[in-house]
Structures are given as C-alpha cells and as structure tokens.
Write an enzyme that holds these catalytic residues in place. Sequence first.
Site, short mmCIF file in Angstrom:
data_model
loop_
_atom_site.label_atom_id
_atom_site.label_comp_id
_atom_site.label_asym_id
_atom_site.label_seq_id
_atom_site.Cartn_x
_atom_site.Cartn_y
_atom_site.Cartn_z
N GLU A 196 -1.24 -21.52 8.22
CA GLU A 196 -1.26 -21.06 6.80
C GLU A 196 -0.58 -19.70 6.65
O GLU A 196 -1.01 -18.88 5.85
CB GLU A 196 -2.70 -20.97 6.28
CG GLU A 196 -3.28 -22.24 5.73
CD GLU A 196 -2.44 -22.91 4.65
OE1 GLU A 196 -1.81 -22.21 3.86
OE2 GLU A 196 -2.42 -24.15 4.63
N GLY A 197 0.47 -19.47 7.38
CA GLY A 197 1.16 -18.19 7.35
C GLY A 197 0.60 -17.28 8.42
O GLY A 197 -0.53 -16.81 8.30
#
Lengths: 590, 590
Positions: free
Chosen positions: B435-436
């Site tokens: 997620e980043g």
Amino acid sequence: MPSYAAPTRDAQFILHHVLNAPKADIPGYSELEPEFTAAVLDEAGKIAAEVLAPLNPVGDAEGCTLENGVVRTPTGFKAAFDQVREGGWPGLDLPEEFGGQNMPYLLNTAVGEMFSAANQAFTMYQGLTHGAASAILAHGTDEQKAKYLPKMTSCEWTGTMNLTEPHCGTDLGLMRTKAEPQDDGSYAISGQKIFISAGEHDMADNIIHLVLAKIPGGPEGIKGVSLFIVPKFIVNEDGSLGDRNGVKCSKLEEKMGIHGNATCVMDYDGAKGWLLGEEHKGMRAMFTMMNEARIGVGMQGLAQADVAYQNALAYAKERLQGRAVTGDENPDGPADPLIVHPDIRRALMDQKSFVEGGRAFLLWGAKMIDQSHRGGDEAAEGMVSLLTPVIKGFLTDEGFDMTILAQQIYGGHGYIEETGMSQFARDARIAMIYEGANGVQALDLVGRKLAQDGGKHVMAFFDMVKDFCRENDGEAMTDFVVPLKSASKDLQAAGMFFMQHGMKNPNAALAGSYDFMHLFGHVCLGLMWAHMARAALAQLAAGDGDPAFYEAKLATARYYMARRLPATRTHLARIESGAEPVMGLDADQF
Amino acid sequence: MPSYAAPTRDAQFILHHVLNAPKADIPGYSELEPEFTAAVLDEAGKIAAEVLAPLNPVGDAEGCTLENGVVRTPTGFKAAFDQVREGGWPGLDLPEEFGGQNMPYLLNTAVGEMFSAANQAFTMYQGLTHGAASAILAHGTDEQKAKYLPKMTSCEWTGTMNLTEPHCGTDLGLMRTKAEPQDDGSYAISGQKIFISAGEHDMADNIIHLVLAKIPGGPEGIKGVSLFIVPKFIVNEDGSLGDRNGVKCSKLEEKMGIHGNATCVMDYDGAKGWLLGEEHKGMRAMFTMMNEARIGVGMQGLAQADVAYQNALAYAKERLQGRAVTGDENPDGPADPLIVHPDIRRALMDQKSFVEGGRAFLLWGAKMIDQSHRGGDEAAEGMVSLLTPVIKGFLTDEGFDMTILAQQIYGGHGYIEETGMSQFARDARIAMIYEGANGVQALDLVGRKLAQDGGKHVMAFFDMVKDFCRENDGEAMTDFVVPLKSASKDLQAAGMFFMQHGMKNPNAALAGSYDFMHLFGHVCLGLMWAHMARAALAQLAAGDGDPAFYEAKLATARYYMARRLPATRTHLARIESGAEPVMGLDADQF
C-alpha cells in the site's frame, strides 16, 4: 541472486591509515605491511565472493536435515569447507605449533567479516571451532592441547560450545547437566543442551564438544559449574578415532534464519568427558573467551549490514522508478534510478555510514584484543573489556536495522525470498540474541564494566576523546570534532546520572542500560568517523592517488555527525527519566 | 503455541471514554452504545482467538501451493472462512442494500484489528475483498454494483487489487498492461501483474480482480491508466457463473512471511474486463480507497505488535531467570520471573505504550473517516487525509520494531519458529512495504499533504494540540501536557524548516520526510496518551469501578511522555541538518 564484493579497499584504509597497524608496538604487527594485508584480504575476499556467497541462498533454502542421527548440511557446504580448510583460513590466528599461522586477531577479524558477510551460517562451523580451540588453548593441559588442537586448527575436527538448557539460557546457575567423576579420571556427562550451533553435521571427522556441567556435591548455582571436553568420537592415545561417545543430536531446530547451520538439541547420556581447566571454574574458563566471541558476533551484525547494503545500493542504482524532484537525471530512460530520491539516499547513507564506521570500531576492538593478548597491555585489556558489550550490542542491533533498511529499498521485491534481502535480515536477527542477548550486554556494560577497576576504563575513554578533540581543534576538523564533543558530553551526563542515582536505586541505572549501550555506540562510531575524517584529510593533503575515495569518506563522516550522532540526545533523555516510568506498574497491572 | 486475547476492554475504553463515540454527531454512531459495541467486540474477539489464531502458525508452516493452476490455502482456512462469512463479518460496514450491516468504519476497524492480530495472512482475503468492493461501490454503475456487490459483501466471491508489474511498483506510469476496447463494450486485458495478494485460491466461487491497465491511444504515463473489473469467471446476466476468463495465476511467490496468503503472479491474456469509473481516471478511482486501505495497513502493524506483546508479556511473567537486583521477588522459586528486570520492563513498556497509544490513534483516524464519509465533514476529511500517511508509516514501522522487541524477550526461544515470535515479525514486515512503501508515505506527507489546501489541515492539527493543552492546564495533567507541548513545538519547528528551505531546494524537505513522519507519529501518540490520561483521571474521579485499569493507563501515559516522546528531538535535529549531508555524494561515489 544477491552479490557480495569484499570491502578490501575500505579495510586497508582502516588498517593502515586509521589504525596504522604495522607501526603499532604489538608482537606480529610489523608483518602487517599494506602489500601483505592486501594479499591476504584479496585472497579471502575471493573465497568469500566466489565460494561462500553463492552457497548462502542454497543453505537458506535447503537447511540441514536430521535422519537416523545423521545431520546433513546443504548441498555444496562440504566442498566449500574443504576449500576453506585447504586455504588454512581456520587457523589464521592460531599458534604455529598446532598448525596455525599465528597472524594477529586483527587480520583474522578483517577476514572473518568477509566470510560472515558472504555466508554467516557456513562460517559459524569454523567460528565455533575457533572458540572451542581458544578455550582449550587457554585452559587445556599440554596433553589436551596436543590431542585436540592440531585437528581443530585445521578444522578437520570442529568444535561446539554447550551452555544453554531448556530452562536456562542467561541464568546458567540453574543448570542441571551432571558430570559424575569416574575412576579413570574422566567424567560421565548426562543431560540435555539446546541451541547448540554446529552440534552435529557431516563436514568433519570428529566434533569436540565443550560442555558446561555440574559435578555433584559442588557449590550451588553458577559457582558449581565446570567445563568438559566431550568428543563425539573418543580419541585414542595414538590420535586415531575410537568409540562413538554417548552424545547425540536428537532434534534440529526450525529457525527464522541461519538455516545452513545445524542448531541441535544435544542429548548427553553418560558421555565420557574430561575436565577442561579447574573444577567449578567453568564459567571463568568460558569468560576468558567471551570478549573475543562477543566481538565476533558484533562482526556478524556488521557483516550482514554490509552485504545487505551492497545489494540495496546496486538496486538503487539500477531500478528505474519516478523522477528526481529537481529535474530528470536519466532523461533518455523511462524513469530515474531510485538513488536520485532523497529518502532513498537517507536510507543508503544511514547504511553506508554505519557499515564503514562500524568496521573501524570492530577493527579497533580487534586491535585492542591483540594489544592485550599479544602485547600484555592492561590498559587495552580494560578498554576492550569495557567496549565489548557495545561492540556486540550496538553493532548487532544496528546491523539488523540496516538489513531492514536495505530490504526496504527493494520494496515488494525485498519481501520475496528470491532476491535474498529477507535472508540477510533473518540471519542478522540471531546476532542480537546469541552470545548473551543484547539486554544482557547492556547489563554487563552498566552493571559491571562501567565501575570496573574503579571506573578507570570509562575515564580513560573520555580522556581519549578529549585528547583527540584537543589535538584536532583546527578548522578542517570542526565539522567532526564539535558534534563528537557534544555526543561525548551526553555520554558523560548519562554516566553521571547513573553515579548519582544508581547507588540509591540500582534500577535507576539498569532502566537506562539499553539506551546507554546505544548512546555509547554512537559516540564510538562518532569517534571512528572523526578518526577517519582526519586520515582522509591527511591523505588528501599528501596527494594520495585516490581523492574520490577520501572525499566520499569526508562526506560520509559529515553525514554521521549530522544525522546519526543526534540520537544521543534522545537516549540521554530516556536515561535521565530514571527508573520510575519504567518500573511504574506492578507486574499484574500489565 | 502463541496465544491471543482480543483487547476488548481497551477498545471499549477508547471508543467510549476517549472518543465518546455514541455521542458523536455522525450518522450511525448513536447505535454504538457500550453494551452494543461490547457485544460485537466480544463476539469478534472469540472468533479471532478461537478460530483464527490457532490457524496462524498452520498457515505459516504450510503456506499456499500452486498445482495445475489451482491454489490451495492451508489446512483449515476454508472452514474458518465459512465461519467468518456465516457471522456476516466481511460486510460489517458495507451497505445494507447489498447485504451488509452498515456499521460505522470505526467499529469495523476495531474488529479488523482483532482479526488481523489473530491471523494477518487469513484476514487479508477478506480485507482485499473489502477494498475491491469499496471501489465498485464508489465508482461502479448500478448494474455493476448489483452484479458484484452482494456476493462480495458476503465474501462468497473475493476481490483483488492489481497494480504492480515487474518493472513498476511505486511508479505506475510505467505500466504496460493493455486494455483493448471490444465491440461489446468490454475490454480485452493483456499483461502481467505481480505481488497480487489473494490472486487465486480455493475459498471462493469467484474472484473479482480490479486491474489497472492502459487503453491504447490514451495519455502517456499515469494519466492514461484506467481501472477494470476482471472476474475469474464471467458473471452471466442472471448472476450465475459463466466462462472461465483469460486470467490465471502462473506463480506463487516465496515470501518472508504471510505465507497463508497467496501472493500471485497473474497473467492476463485477452481477459474480458469492464471499465470501472471513467477512462484514464483509474488512479483517481484507486485513490478514493487509499486512505481507508492505508489505515487498514497501519492497523496490521499495530495488530502484530499487540499479539507479539501479549506473548512476550506472558513469557516475561512465566520464565524464571536471574534475580531482581533489588532483592529476590520469588524467593521460593529457583529464580525470579524475567519481568522483574528493569531492561525487560523497558522493552515491555515500549510495547505496551505503543500498542495502546497506537490503538487510540488508529481508532481516532477511523472515526474521522466516518465523519468524512458518513457525516460529510470536510475538516475531518482534510485531517484524516493529512494523518493517513502517518498512521500507515508510523504504525507499521513501529509495529514491526515492537515485534522484534517482543521476540527479543524470548531470547533464543524467540528465534526458533516453534514459539511463533518469528512469525509475528516476519508477517509484520510486509506492512511497511505494501500500500505504498513507507518512504512513499513520507513523501506523500511532506510533498503533498502538508501544503494541501494552503496548509490548513496541519494548522488545524497544531490548533487542536494547542487547544487541548490550554483546556488541560491544571496540575493533574502537567506530566502529560508539558511533554506534549514540547514535542509539538519540535514538529512545528520541522514544518517551519521545510517552509523556509523547501521552496529553494525541495530536497531539503524531502531529505527530512521520513523523520518528519516519525516525529509526527510521536506527537500523535503523545496527544492520544494525553487524551487517555485525561479520560483515566475523569474515570478515577467519577469512581468508576476499575481503578487499577485507569492507574495503569496513567503510568503508561507517563512512560510514553518520559521515554518515547523525546525521540522528537533527534528527528528534529536530523531534519534541520537539511539536504546537504544526505545528497553530499554523487551516485558513483557510493
């Protein structure tokens, strides 16, 4: 597959420009001329990079197996061990009379870092043997030395250290393994030892176990512990191998990492053992090797950080992702390499400044071991005894953190096993635990070493820093000396806090012990970076042929001073908050 | 085997005494009376502890297998998934019209923490489905919603998110997967996606892939990316399952952790897909779910820290080793429990103060999501958008560190897989990446969120802290308000530094982004602890029946203020050293 290049250039810089090894007044050091150490390190580096590193992921994936009491090491390990034996590496610093090469521990440490970085699990077979051989060397009878040391020096036989039992690791006074005296002067050893690295395997003709056990009727607790030599095969008078002894590996542990090393549960069932050193003085015999063993573990932390960093750096230069915020740096490509991004730089510089600073710290520690063992220098012995828990605790904690930072640069590719970045972290993790968990190192530092000999070693440390700062008060060194002074002041303030509060309430000191160990580690690396900056400036002034190398040293030194040393502030604040916040809850309030 | 007890008591304290949920003016919150939330959390906690937690080591040891295109999940996963489905847990906060229970995201988050703590790899199957369903809910046509959402709400069908390709993760503009428009209004999707969690498995009748791809002829780079619905089995008009679509899992990744979750390489070969949302607006469609998804990952970091801490605490109370320096505490036993030692306390308090503070931070963030989504509150939307990268980055970094601290308390027993402590660390590690990656979170925070809407959200944050401090300036709160003020001042100073230097040289801000994210995280946890201290004092004053609980809160709050908040000093010093030390080397000087 990950790669590894031995840091020969950097080790040479430390050996010759920072530590000035050949000029040191230590027996054996005059041989350490730059050409000689370069030749040794090049050769070691080749074995590390070409033989050991390719086996590292193999060992991780295959692990060891136990079947019918036989432990098999991963594919290729035995052949590689043969190469290491043939090169004479296991006996590099052991005495010539037993087949060793009698080189300084300093050089052995520089080589050891390379082997460990390339393949920690593999190198442990040799490392454990070295530890056991050192114990026999220090405490064995002439007969014991003659019997065991030649084969252990060559690693034809390997060695182990048996301390831990299921219910006791740190607190060895709780030990249950028994040693019953026999009529022939031997002892019958019975009990179970766990977490025995290299306890059983297929790479040596014999395994010499050093086992801590209690002789019935001896003193209670830790004062009744003795050390025994328990060979897997009894060694006959003529040196040939006789009967199989009553010791076997009953289980291999599944571990987070170092899968290539066999971590054994060892069952002793009336095994024949011979006292090593004096009765009930087993812990003392172990402790004489402790500094060396702990420095060796600190080395492992550093080594994994280095190999992880090398791979992260290569990935950061090669992986194209995003654009530099200050303008495209690879305009003809689809994106810029990761290394253009400031936060990637931050992570790389954290690693680089740790690895190079930590290497200097490690080799300085190794030099003091030589000063003490070879030169009989008591001041050096005191200093290295003080710094040993810092070398072990700080280098392994930080070393592990650096493997995590390195893994992070790979993003998702770092999490999959294929790239090898996970293995570096998983292998590095153990070094924070074994040879005394790092909390025990902190306890040793604050509870024992600080006050040792009336606190004279820590005072000598502060004097050394002060002298260095005074001798280097010119403008060229300001960037390094000013932050070093400030960090050292924090360390002194922490020591002062312990003195003022620790007498009344020992918890006030012990609650800050872990932070103190890290604070001390940062000051040591700050000192190392200041030394390296001075050396780099001197080489630049002398027109040494490699200015880019020295300029990079100066930039990295500046980074450490600006970005890592300020950690001392937070550690000091934590320490000065004392015991109350830490001990504020009753156990049942948790 | 490790154990897990759901933190219902603590969650109730936060929901009711800190966040005052039922009294908040947010649609649906009036239902959140203490008895109701207790009933839901108790039920969820039971499933977590009794069904999911026992499968956690099973999933780790067995992993998933791929054979002839079929992915098998570990033993017991399918039966457990049935139980979770039957309980209606996957649709807890999804709309009633599609079979959900329309509960606030706040409650869903409190439940999610428990499921994740018990079994992160398992809970991801449901979490990914939730994310995909949210995207269809936000951007789908009525027909798409009707077709997919009922089965996804119940998790009869699961969902996935397909972003990453071998050559691009963070920089999705480099994407190569193509979507060719077809005459029937669908698209033919071709390309390879990697790291697809839950991409293929045996627990659902259908899998609904959300796939980012480029429509040929569209804008270059990230602006030409669209989002598509690509079901594993085409769904007929009547809702029955039709043909197998042209998508398959060609490989499962071997990973450091979350072995129970199938991480797939997905090959799309002219698979039939339908546009979700508008052409070329795929990233926008992804971003509407981003805050929620990132908060969900922050939750995972916290959750692993909690379960690791619970087990470390149990071990510290039970393992006998050594004696308290202030006198035996277990004189009749062979040794004292580990928890008597100040350094063990230090490690436990670091964990406890993080877990409880982090839980408050997480639930506060979830409440702001509800304020924004359900209540249309733009100020809350701005604030949670600002804090999302902090929740994700800080809770996962610290969460991982806490699993390492917890593992350390076990000594050698923490390194062997049997105790489960290694799995907590290995599983927690991924949350820092997906997620980043956390470096991207820091970039989002400093490069985007700080200046968003003219910087008004960060100003609102500072005002909120200031107001809190002003409103709580009595003596009882001094221990909490004074350190919070000081930490907040450090955060403001860091923001000021970015403003003054970032315009001239963006690297000056970005080189400090990671430290800023952590500095911000500490101030947020400081704020949470101040809130919790105030709530605990109020409950004690009101004679609430559980004084020991509130006193423990106060002691833990004091610990955070004294021992964790001072980290802001070091972060500020690093930030204020600017870009120069970080960017000092040319790439080829490394």
